[in-house]
Design a protein around this motif. Structure first.
Motif, PDB file in Angstrom:
ATOM      1  N   ARG A  83       0.814  -1.188   0.000  1.00 61.42           N
ATOM      2  CA  ARG A  83       0.000   0.000   0.000  1.00 61.42           C
ATOM      3  C   ARG A  83       0.862   1.257   0.000  1.00 61.42           C
ATOM      4  O   ARG A  83       0.650   2.176  -0.765  1.00 61.42           O
ATOM      5  N   SER A  84       1.879   1.216   0.825  1.00 59.84           N
ATOM      6  CA  SER A  84       2.724   2.397   0.894  1.00 59.84           C
ATOM      7  C   SER A  84       3.448   2.586  -0.433  1.00 59.84           C
ATOM      8  O   SER A  84       3.739   3.692  -0.844  1.00 59.84           O
ATOM      9  N   HIS A 137       4.921  15.329 -11.091  1.00 55.71           N
ATOM     10  CA  HIS A 137       5.135  15.518 -12.522  1.00 55.71           C
ATOM     11  C   HIS A 137       4.053  16.444 -13.066  1.00 55.71           C
ATOM     12  O   HIS A 137       2.901  16.050 -13.212  1.00 55.71           O
ATOM     13  N   LYS A 138       4.448  17.693 -13.382  1.00 56.82           N
ATOM     14  CA  LYS A 138       3.448  18.683 -13.755  1.00 56.82           C
ATOM     15  C   LYS A 138       2.685  18.254 -15.038  1.00 56.82           C
ATOM     16  O   LYS A 138       1.468  18.269 -15.087  1.00 56.82           O
ATOM     17  N   TRP A 155       1.980   7.314  -6.320  1.00 57.69           N
ATOM     18  CA  TRP A 155       1.081   8.444  -6.511  1.00 57.69           C
ATOM     19  C   TRP A 155       1.787   9.744  -6.177  1.00 57.69           C
ATOM     20  O   TRP A 155       1.693  10.741  -6.902  1.00 57.69           O
ATOM     21  N   GLY A 156       2.569   9.700  -5.087  1.00 65.30           N
ATOM     22  CA  GLY A 156       3.310  10.875  -4.686  1.00 65.30           C
ATOM     23  C   GLY A 156       4.252  11.332  -5.786  1.00 65.30           C
ATOM     24  O   GLY A 156       4.311  12.509  -6.131  1.00 65.30           O
ATOM     25  N   TYR A 162       1.444  12.355 -21.826  1.00 64.68           N
ATOM     26  CA  TYR A 162       2.007  12.984 -20.627  1.00 64.68           C
ATOM     27  C   TYR A 162       1.777  12.127 -19.394  1.00 64.68           C
ATOM     28  O   TYR A 162       2.635  12.020 -18.520  1.00 64.68           O
ATOM     29  N   MET A 163       0.623  11.513 -19.327  1.00 64.52           N
ATOM     30  CA  MET A 163       0.394  10.614 -18.194  1.00 64.52           C
ATOM     31  C   MET A 163       1.393   9.471 -18.236  1.00 64.52           C
ATOM     32  O   MET A 163       1.923   9.056 -17.200  1.00 64.52           O
ATOM     33  N   GLY A 164       1.653   8.985 -19.439  1.00 67.92           N
ATOM     34  CA  GLY A 164       2.628   7.906 -19.593  1.00 67.92           C
ATOM     35  C   GLY A 164       3.991   8.329 -19.081  1.00 67.92           C
ATOM     36  O   GLY A 164       4.669   7.580 -18.372  1.00 67.92           O
ATOM     37  N   ASP A 165       4.387   9.558 -19.446  1.00 66.26           N
ATOM     38  CA  ASP A 165       5.668  10.082 -18.978  1.00 66.26           C
ATOM     39  C   ASP A 165       5.733  10.066 -17.461  1.00 66.26           C
ATOM     40  O   ASP A 165       6.721   9.631 -16.861  1.00 66.26           O
ATOM     41  N   ALA A 166       4.656  10.562 -16.873  1.00 64.06           N
ATOM     42  CA  ALA A 166       4.638  10.653 -15.415  1.00 64.06           C
ATOM     43  C   ALA A 166       4.704   9.268 -14.784  1.00 64.06           C
ATOM     44  O   ALA A 166       5.434   9.044 -13.812  1.00 64.06           O
ATOM     45  N   PHE A 167       3.956   8.351 -15.336  1.00 61.79           N
ATOM     46  CA  PHE A 167       3.982   6.981 -14.812  1.00 61.79           C
ATOM     47  C   PHE A 167       5.375   6.399 -14.901  1.00 61.79           C
ATOM     48  O   PHE A 167       5.852   5.756 -13.989  1.00 61.79           O
TER      49      PHE A 167
END
Lengths: 569, 337, 307
Positions: free
Chosen positions: C18-19, C31-32, C25-26, C291-296
């Motif tokens: 979980r952590s 990632h802007k 997520w943190g 962009y979401m992919g980048d952040a992931f």
């Protein structure tokens, strides 16, 4: 092309020019003619490919004995006059026709055109294993013989009231015997050079052929009219799509002529505003129609689907439904949305020539939702809460299939909405044209199998005589598993009275009588509701504003008079 | 490595045979038909005769065996006799693979289409790679800089807008409004001097642009991702700690390692050059191999489709092998044996 | 280089899962671009789900008298050549396009990743799986589609109804014909990673094979997968339009973005808004996913764990 041949050509041209007076010395004076067909020409031998584009391409090179002009009249090409009963060319028993060839016609290699070539062409097509695609033009021909070097007699096994099948129109032009004599039957496909560079009597001859891409032509120095063709060379480019072909003529002016532009009318109109080109259209016998399935087409019927064994169609077997579907359609709206200049509302199976066009069915021309609703009410179809009518177990829910094509999908959507107003629910379906018209017995999506309730497509007949076309609706022409789904009677119409009329038509010689019977047959089909004619479709093409002499023709090749095309000065 | 390559080559032969069989079976099953595009005025019984004359009446396995024989025996022999100029093994009597639409030998068709496909599609691939690599490098090096953001934006738009749209858009702008470039490719054009060369460049410009945009978008994304991956590796940190110049790190160490997966992507893309760009070739009427393939598929011309797709299959297998071998050479960490 | 895997190995105990998610997520939040991408993507999804309830014109309603109109109050995106409202069509098309794009992309990624991981990691599977990949790369797509449609359209239609049946068919077709590049790339990555020290260390430390694949290999090939994912969603949306164009996709009365764009292309000079909006919708979707992919990818990158 060898240098020697070039030299010969050049001297021949010089001779031809020398012989002609100065006023006529206009052959080849107009430079290059650029024609664009968005379906590329594959081969220049129409007996090996009956595709429209191939017929048109070959019509620049090889010619039939007679052609149809833009009004559908026969005009002599390689003969001095059209044989008729009156001038003795057609025998009284209608079983033979004798063509008298013109004197002095030469092939593009300089040799004489004779009756032997005509006889050979018939042998070529009738040879077994050749897969000749124009065989239908030679049906019932028992003998083709050369009476003398300039006379050909064709004998039929049965009386032919319309004996102008063989060697008339772009489908059956004359091939040169010397060039094709080793290409008979199974060997036909192997003569690539002859199939790509046929010698002809027409205005142009092929200099280079790139199959499915581009053909280069030059003026035929032996062409019988001294000042024609006006263009020295011609290019016939293929490929792409209709809209961009229109653009190349109307907007960028890169090409002089673009064929078959079935695009939404407003797109053409917008392109034409550029002023570089003009849209031309003409009408033949094409009718866009809905075929109505009288039998049950649902998957539940299993193998018997869409055949008599499946039982009647739960909705469409009711004549009231068929009639209501027809009058609920606003045909003018379909024309406006998808066809523009190139369409007219029609209620006939045979819309032209004028003498064959019936007016008995014109009730369908006006959309009448109220009467359609009333018809259905009276027939016991009750409007449900979901806006769809039902009667017992049957529900007015139809599957409506057609080939993939943006104009057809537009019409489909419009018709769906019109039918919604009379409580008919429609599920649209479209199928790739090569599958839909492909006739593969293994595919469920062919138009012959008709695994749907309604089908939309277009068909026509070549030339001006509807006899064979009408005969296609006889009982024995119904596609079924027994005959491998071969047959032209898509709507599975069967009426012995109709078959009798068809036989009567085949034995009638007088034109006025033929027209009367043909109209009667047409009216029977429409009255029975076996099909719902929508639009009498024309052909649309575009020509450059600087191109003169185009006489748009739906009865023959659109390039039928390319010899007299010229550049506006 | 040599051992590995040889073993793979041996494997390739049965693989290709299986592929050719599956393609043939697939085409045989497919419901489109060679008579599908003929006018409906040709009656059904004539259509049936046409099918018979094309050999469609023979059983499936016999047709497949015939094709195999023609492709692996007759055509190579024919090419051989053309090269040597000698008429060996009675070449005139050998049955060649013939298209059903044009009735001419399929190999001749392919040879005829090759130049325009290589000129246009090949060039667009080269242009795409040449633009993509620097863009990818800079984007990764300056991650989240304006250049990177802009590069990402353009390449994503370039990738997500299909060529059927960009083609029409470019024609409307550059051919209709500005009259700078022709909208139709002239396959008869021959480059003989400077002005004809300029014309060739002009007529290639629009289709190459359309395709290069797409290729650049795709490849630059892979370069960027791969560079980023490597920039985070420990060896980069070590090098930086050692005081190696940033430029050297980037262009020597990181680039070398990052290009390994990119090379795979590029090598794998080469067969697609030969299969042409179906939509772009159609729009600009380049009439190369892509157009040949699509018209043949639509026309149910099985001999052409079968031969073309099989040649593509050979290229795919070959370039996969090349990619793997390159991988092994470039990346010492990979051991195949 | 050797210390990279340690945190992973220690994280195996369950409560820490979980952590780990929280941690991801943190990092994602930092990632802007990823946040902007996620917001845009959410807006698109909300628009296509709720939009039709606000803009209530039936996308299929034909009003031929008001055809080819520019933007107006009643028709904010204008109308097409049959007088259908473009906004309603773009909204309705978005539902189909997005679901086709995402499901097909997911299927193709799943297939590609599994094949790539297995053939890269398990030696005896490499040959057969890669030859299978060659086969799929070599198959001519169009005849394949024609055959699949011929064989399964009726069956699926009977079971799921016309729309869902075609949906399953299309997603399946796009999925199974587009996984090969992902597989090749993932395999390449795995080949270069599997002999690195941290994997060898995990192996000698007795970590189970599937754990090695999931814990050590998968995160390291994530960046390639993310690139494939962003490209995949665009490809799926566009392939769908090509399919409808060929008559193999959704029936013509179910608009999709790709199809709207295709139909509108020829009307470019008459009603530019017909191509602008669907084109923009596709591009925005692809961009935001990218962009979401980048952040992931950044969040998952095992090398960043130490920061």
């Amino acid at each position: 092309m060898t240098k020697l041949r070039l030299l010969l050509t050049a001297s021949a041209v010089a001779l031809a020019l020398g012989a002609a007076t100065s006023a006529q010395a206009a052959r080849g004076s107009d430079g290059e003619l650029k024609i664009l067909y968005w379906q590329a020409v594959s081969i220049l031998n129409p007996y090996l490919s009956g595709g429209t584009k191939d017929l048109h391409g070959s019509s620049m090179v090889i010619e039939p004995l007679a052609r149809y002009d833009e009004k559908g009249n026969m005009v002599p090409k390689l003969v001095d006059e059209i044989p008729t009963i009156e001038n003795g060319g057609v025998s009284k028993d209608l079983k033979s026709i004798t063509w008298k060839l013109s004197k002095g016609i030469k092939w593009s290699d300089g040799t004489d055109f004779t009756a032997d070539d005509v006889v050979f062409t018939a042998d070529y097509c009738l040879a077994p294993d050749g897969g000749c695609q124009q065989r239908a033009y030679f049906s019932d021909v028992t003998k083709v013989e050369a009476i003398d070097p300039l006379t050909v007699k064709i004998t039929f096994g049965v009386p032919k009231p319309f004996p102008y099948g063989p060697f008339v129109g772009s489908q059956s032009p004359i091939l040169q015997k010397a060039q094709f004599k080793d290409c008979m039957g199974a060997k036909a496909p192997e003569c690539t050079d002859a199939n790509f560079h046929p010698h002809g009597t027409g205005p142009f001859r092929v200099t280079e052929f790139k199959p499915n891409d581009v053909i280069s032509f030059e003026a035929n120095p032996y062409y019988r009219v001294a000042d024609e063709p006006h263009f020295a060379t011609a290019v016939l480019k293929g490929g792409g799509d209709a809209a961009s072909a229109a653009r190349a003529v109307l907007e960028t002016g890169e090409y002089d002529y673009a064929w078959n532009l079935q695009v939404e009318p407003e797109i053409l109109a917008q392109m034409a505003q550029a002023g570089k080109g003009v849209i031309v259209s003409s009408f033949g016998t094409q009718v866009e129609r809905l075929e109505v399935n009288p039998y049950d087409a649902s998957a539940a019927a299993g193998d018997a689907r869409s055949t008599k064994q499946a039982g009647p169609n739960p909705a469409l077997s009711d004549p009231a439904v068929r009639k209501a579907l027809s009058i609920a359609i606003d045909r003018d709206l379909l024309v406006e949305a998808g066809y523009g200049e190139a369409g007219k509302a029609t209620c006939n199976f045979v819309p032209a020539p004028d003498i064959y066009a019936s007016t008995a069915n014109d009730w369908c021309l006006k959309q009448d939702i109220a009467s359609a609703n009333k018809l259905l009410d009276d027939a016991g179809w009750v409007m449900g809460s979901d806006g769809v009518r039902t009667k017992g177990d049957a529900r007015l829910s139809l599957i409506f299939q057609t080939s993939t094509n943006s104009v057809r999908q537009g019409s489909q959507a419009l018709i769906k909405q019109m039918w919604q107003q009379i409580g008919v629910e429609t599920e649209l379906r479209n199928t790739d044209p090569s599958v839909f018209f492909g006739g593969d017995p293994a595919s469920p999506d062919t138009f012959q199998k008709f695994y749907s309730d309604i089908e939309m497509y277009t068909n026509n007949f070549d030339g001006t005589d509807p006899e064979k076309y009408l005969a296609g609706r006889m009982c024995d022409k119904i596609p079924s598993p027994e005959n491998g789904w071969l047959g032209e009677n898509i709507s599975r119409y069967c009426d012995p009275a109709y078959d009798k009329l068809a036989a009567k038509l085949a034995g009638t010689g007088k034109l006025a009588d033929r027209a009367k019977i043909a109209k009667e047959m047409n009216d029977m089909l429409i009255e029975a509701g076996t099909m719902i004619p929508l639009i009498h479709r024309g052909d649309v093409s575009a020509r450059a504003a600087t191109l003169d002499g185009v006489r748009m023709n739906s009865w023959d090749s659109q390039l039928w008079n390319v010899a007299s095309w010229s550049r506006k000065k | 490595m040599l051992n590995y390559t040889l073993r793979r080559l041996m494997f390739a032969i049965p693989t290709l045979l299986v592929i050719s069989f599956i393609i043939f079976a697939l085409l045989d099953l497919a419901p489109n038909d060679p008579t599908g595009n003929l006018p409906l005025t040709i009656p059904p019984e004539v259509r049936e005769q046409i099918r018979q004359s094309l050999g469609l009446g023979d059983p499936f396995l016999i047709r497949y065996a015939k094709w195999l024989h023609q492709f692996f025996v007759n055509e190579p022999l024919n090419i051989l006799s053309q090269i040597t100029g000698a008429d060996i093994f009675e070449s005139a009597d050998r049955l060649r693979i013939r298209s059903w639409a044009t009735r001419s030998p399929v190999v001749d068709l392919i040879v005829q289409r090759m130049p325009q496909t290589l000129w246009v599609v090949g060039m667009s691939y080269v242009v795409g790679i040449l633009i993509a690599i620097p863009i990818g490098i800079i984007s990764a090096h300056k991650q989240y800089s304006i250049f990177d953001q802009l590069g990402t934006f353009i390449s994503m738009v370039g990738f997500s807008v299909p060529t059927f749209f960009t083609g029409v858009l470019l024609i409307v702008i550059f051919s209709v409004k500005l009259h700078w470039f022709p909208s139709i490719y002239d396959t008869n054009h021959e480059v003989t001097d400077w002005s004809s060369f300029v014309f060739q460049i002009r007529q290639m410009f629009l289709p190459v642009m359309v395709l290069a945009l797409y290729n650049t978008s795709q490849i630059s994304r892979f370069v960027r991702a791969s560079m980023l991956e490597n920039l985070n590796q420990d060896y980069v940190r070590t090098a930086r700690a050692k005081g190696v110049k940033e430029k050297t790190i980037l262009l020597v160490h990181v680039l070398r390692n990052s290009l390994i997966p990119v090379v795979t992507v590029i090598a794998l893309g080469v067969p697609t050059v030969f299969s042409g760009a179906i939509i772009t070739e159609q729009i600009f009427r380049v009439n190369g191999l892509g157009q040949l393939l699509i018209t043949s598929i639509q026309g149910g011309d099985i001999p052409v489709v079968q031969t073309l797709t099989f040649i593509f299959a050979v290229l795919i297998v070959l370039f996969n092998l090349i990619a793997d071998v390159l991988y092994g050479i470039l990346d010492p960490r990979i051991r195949y044996d | 280089m050797t210390d990279a895997p340690q945190p992973d190995i220690q994280l195996e105990a369950l409560p820490q899962e979980r952590s780990r998610a929280m941690q991801l997520w943190g990092r994602f939040r930092d990632h802007k671009g990823g946040i902007i991408g996620a917001v845009v993507f959410l807006i698109i999804i909300i628009a296509v789900t709720i939009g039709p309830y606000i803009h209530t014109i039936d996308p299929q309603f034909l009003d031929i008298r008001s055809k080819n109109q520019g933007p107006s109050l009643i028709h904010p995106f204008g109308t097409d050549n049959l007088g259908r409202d473009m906004l309603a069509q773009v909204l309705a098309g978005g539902r189909l396009s997005l679901s086709v794009g995402m499901v097909a992309m997911a299927l193709s990624l799943f297939l590609g990743t599994v094949v790539g991981l297995l053939s890269g990691y398990i030696k005896w599977l490499d040959g057969p799986l890669m030859r299978l990949t060659d086969l799929f790369l070599a198959l001519p797509l169009l005849p394949l589609l024609l055959v699949i449609i011929m064989l399964f359209r009726e069956t699926l239609r009977a079971v799921f109804g016309p729309e869902t049946g075609i949906f399953i068919l299309i997603v399946f077709v796009i999925g199974i014909t587009s996984w090969m590049h992902t597989a090749r790339i993932v395999r390449g990555d795995v080949l270069s990673i599997k002999n690195q020290e941290f994997v060898l260390a995990a192996k000698s430390g007795g970590t189970r094979e599937y754990n090695i694949i999931l814990r050590h290999l998968l995160p390291n090939v994530m960046s390639s997968i993310m690139v494939s994912a962003t490209l995949g969603i665009a490809t799926a949306i566009i392939t769908e339009s090509a399919l409808s164009f060929l008559g193999l996709g959704f029936p013509s009365d179910f608009p999709t973005w790709g199809r709207l764009l295709y139909d509108g292309a020829n009307f470019l000079q008459i009603t530019p808004s017909r191509v602008l909006w669907p084109g923009l919708a596709i591009s925005l979707t692809v961009l935001s996913v990218n962009y979401m992919g980048d952040a992931f990818r950044d969040a998952l990158d095992p090398h960043k764990v130490k920061h």
